[in-house]
Design a protein around this motif. Sequence first.
Motif, PDB file in Angstrom:
ATOM      1  N   SER A  69      29.568  21.049  88.894  1.00  0.00           N
ATOM      2  CA  SER A  69      28.347  21.505  89.557  1.00  0.00           C
ATOM      3  C   SER A  69      27.540  22.524  88.771  1.00  0.00           C
ATOM      4  O   SER A  69      26.407  22.827  89.147  1.00  0.00           O
ATOM      5  CB  SER A  69      28.708  22.106  90.924  1.00  0.00           C
ATOM      6  N   ALA A  70      28.110  23.090  87.713  1.00  0.00           N
ATOM      7  CA  ALA A  70      27.419  24.143  86.969  1.00  0.00           C
ATOM      8  C   ALA A  70      27.709  24.016  85.479  1.00  0.00           C
ATOM      9  O   ALA A  70      28.832  23.699  85.079  1.00  0.00           O
ATOM     10  CB  ALA A  70      27.851  25.520  87.473  1.00  0.00           C
ATOM     11  N   VAL A  71      26.671  24.276  84.667  1.00  0.00           N
ATOM     12  CA  VAL A  71      26.797  24.279  83.210  1.00  0.00           C
ATOM     13  C   VAL A  71      26.338  25.649  82.714  1.00  0.00           C
ATOM     14  O   VAL A  71      25.255  26.113  83.060  1.00  0.00           O
ATOM     15  CB  VAL A  71      25.928  23.179  82.564  1.00  0.00           C
ATOM     16  N   HIS A  72      27.180  26.291  81.899  1.00  0.00           N
ATOM     17  CA  HIS A  72      26.947  27.662  81.427  1.00  0.00           C
ATOM     18  C   HIS A  72      26.892  27.618  79.904  1.00  0.00           C
ATOM     19  O   HIS A  72      27.861  27.200  79.254  1.00  0.00           O
ATOM     20  CB  HIS A  72      28.123  28.526  81.905  1.00  0.00           C
ATOM     21  N   GLU A  73      25.769  27.998  79.310  1.00  0.00           N
ATOM     22  CA  GLU A  73      25.587  27.942  77.865  1.00  0.00           C
ATOM     23  C   GLU A  73      25.213  29.329  77.331  1.00  0.00           C
ATOM     24  O   GLU A  73      24.304  29.969  77.857  1.00  0.00           O
ATOM     25  CB  GLU A  73      24.479  26.949  77.497  1.00  0.00           C
ATOM     26  N   LYS A  74      25.920  29.761  76.290  1.00  0.00           N
ATOM     27  CA  LYS A  74      25.635  31.050  75.657  1.00  0.00           C
ATOM     28  C   LYS A  74      25.495  30.861  74.149  1.00  0.00           C
ATOM     29  O   LYS A  74      26.309  30.191  73.512  1.00  0.00           O
ATOM     30  CB  LYS A  74      26.759  32.045  75.935  1.00  0.00           C
ATOM     31  N   ILE A  75      24.462  31.481  73.590  1.00  0.00           N
ATOM     32  CA  ILE A  75      24.246  31.443  72.143  1.00  0.00           C
ATOM     33  C   ILE A  75      24.679  32.782  71.562  1.00  0.00           C
ATOM     34  O   ILE A  75      24.304  33.846  72.057  1.00  0.00           O
ATOM     35  CB  ILE A  75      22.765  31.173  71.833  1.00  0.00           C
ATOM     36  N   GLY A  76      25.498  32.721  70.519  1.00  0.00           N
ATOM     37  CA  GLY A  76      25.977  33.944  69.895  1.00  0.00           C
ATOM     38  C   GLY A  76      27.104  33.658  68.923  1.00  0.00           C
ATOM     39  O   GLY A  76      27.280  32.527  68.467  1.00  0.00           O
ATOM     40  N   VAL A  77      27.865  34.690  68.610  1.00  0.00           N
ATOM     41  CA  VAL A  77      28.968  34.597  67.647  1.00  0.00           C
ATOM     42  C   VAL A  77      30.288  34.787  68.404  1.00  0.00           C
ATOM     43  O   VAL A  77      30.387  35.638  69.284  1.00  0.00           O
ATOM     44  CB  VAL A  77      28.821  35.677  66.552  1.00  0.00           C
ATOM     45  N   TYR A  78      31.295  33.992  68.042  1.00  0.00           N
ATOM     46  CA  TYR A  78      32.637  34.166  68.597  1.00  0.00           C
ATOM     47  C   TYR A  78      33.296  35.338  67.877  1.00  0.00           C
ATOM     48  O   TYR A  78      33.797  35.192  66.755  1.00  0.00           O
ATOM     49  CB  TYR A  78      33.471  32.912  68.380  1.00  0.00           C
ATOM     50  N   ASP A  79      33.285  36.498  68.514  1.00  0.00           N
ATOM     51  CA  ASP A  79      33.952  37.633  67.888  1.00  0.00           C
ATOM     52  C   ASP A  79      34.801  38.366  68.924  1.00  0.00           C
ATOM     53  O   ASP A  79      34.713  38.113  70.121  1.00  0.00           O
ATOM     54  CB  ASP A  79      32.947  38.575  67.214  1.00  0.00           C
ATOM     55  N   LYS A  80      35.639  39.246  68.443  1.00  0.00           N
ATOM     56  CA  LYS A  80      36.574  40.024  69.255  1.00  0.00           C
ATOM     57  C   LYS A  80      37.543  39.143  70.052  1.00  0.00           C
ATOM     58  O   LYS A  80      37.640  39.246  71.265  1.00  0.00           O
ATOM     59  CB  LYS A  80      35.806  40.967  70.192  1.00  0.00           C
ATOM     60  N   PRO A  81      38.301  38.270  69.345  1.00  0.00           N
ATOM     61  CA  PRO A  81      39.282  37.437  70.050  1.00  0.00           C
ATOM     62  C   PRO A  81      40.561  38.199  70.360  1.00  0.00           C
ATOM     63  O   PRO A  81      40.971  39.090  69.603  1.00  0.00           O
ATOM     64  CB  PRO A  81      39.558  36.312  69.047  1.00  0.00           C
ATOM     65  N   ILE A  82      41.172  37.862  71.473  1.00  0.00           N
ATOM     66  CA  ILE A  82      42.505  38.353  71.821  1.00  0.00           C
ATOM     67  C   ILE A  82      43.332  37.124  72.189  1.00  0.00           C
ATOM     68  O   ILE A  82      43.027  36.436  73.173  1.00  0.00           O
ATOM     69  CB  ILE A  82      42.455  39.345  73.000  1.00  0.00           C
ATOM     70  N   VAL A  83      44.348  36.831  71.389  1.00  0.00           N
ATOM     71  CA  VAL A  83      45.146  35.626  71.581  1.00  0.00           C
ATOM     72  C   VAL A  83      46.407  35.977  72.357  1.00  0.00           C
ATOM     73  O   VAL A  83      47.141  36.893  71.988  1.00  0.00           O
ATOM     74  CB  VAL A  83      45.508  34.982  70.230  1.00  0.00           C
ATOM     75  N   GLY A  84      46.652  35.247  73.447  1.00  0.00           N
ATOM     76  CA  GLY A  84      47.849  35.461  74.256  1.00  0.00           C
ATOM     77  C   GLY A  84      48.550  34.150  74.533  1.00  0.00           C
ATOM     78  O   GLY A  84      47.970  33.067  74.366  1.00  0.00           O
ATOM     79  N   LYS A  85      49.789  34.224  74.971  1.00  0.00           N
ATOM     80  CA  LYS A  85      50.583  33.009  75.215  1.00  0.00           C
ATOM     81  C   LYS A  85      50.045  32.244  76.421  1.00  0.00           C
ATOM     82  O   LYS A  85      49.908  31.021  76.388  1.00  0.00           O
ATOM     83  CB  LYS A  85      52.046  33.387  75.436  1.00  0.00           C
TER      84      LYS A  85
END
Length: 346
Positions: A69-85
């Motif tokens: 029912s909804a589409v969310h689009e953002k333009i930018g850079v993928y930064d500040k990742p935090i990887v978890g299990k």
Amino acid sequence: MTPEAIRQARIDNPKMRERDLAQQLTISEADFVAAYCGISATRITPQIETFLTEIEALGEVMALTRNESAVHEKIGVYDKPIVGKHASMMLGEQIDLRLFPKSWAHGFAVEKDDGDVVRRSLQFFDAAGEAIHKIHLRPASNLEAYTALVAKLKLEDQSQTIETTELPKLEQKKRELEELDTTGLRDRWTQMKDVHEFFGILNSLEMTRHQAVQVIGQDYAWQLDNDALTAMVHHAAQEALPIMCFVGNRGCIQIHSGPVQNVKPMGPWINVMDETFHLHLRTDHIAELWAVRKPTKDGHVTSLEAYGAEGEMIIQFFGKRHEGSHERPDWRNLVESLPRLMRVAA
């Protein structure tokens, strides 16, 4: 359906959107994309940790997360990742994501000829073949970094068919409303210090989010007229009120934080068409709209929550705030002034 038949259907329907054509063919969108492996698609690993820390090298891209029912689009850079299990995050200024890796089952790098332009994207799907998250390159993206990343993520298996599995609905009712522990819910709800405690409360009491807002009581949740959501978006745009907008599915939640400006209704759709944020929402899919108030150590926090016909969350809004700060009074006043659903006396 064979890959050849899928590709022929594409030829026969050149202007139809892939997702819509897949539905017409009664296959998943991932089945549709897989039919082009070795032609215009490359199967890649769906393991989040493999690419999350490297995708910043692509530079400016468009992140897309959707549900029915909804589409969310953002333009930018993928930064500040935090990887978890069990959950990972991307905490960038523009691209803000919550990622749940166990739901990521299939991945593809896709190249699509569009006139004189080649459109490139990374597309990820769950075990049922439903889209979880897509990353679309833009003119400013680093094509060399993209090519290197696809080569690193490429799988040996490049077959044109995939196995999909029917998944349970996102909101599975374990009990009927009259069986719920409403006393326990109120007791724990009133003692919340952080909104992130809510998921654990629901799990321990075996109830869905939709059930919880239905039974908690009108001091904490009250139903609104469905048109109040459109009114809220227009008001937020007029007042330059910074909001947070959450759209998600079983594998990803994508968040916009900031004002909205260019609001364009079109038929059943309400659209936001800003420079770095696009939202497309089917308002006719909203079965119920609720205002919800949760206690925190910084005072209560108010959200606007839209639910579909089966009790699934379509979209959620908050006033923009930082951890440790109080809720914006203009946001709180706006939500509390929205038209409530009139209840007909029995």
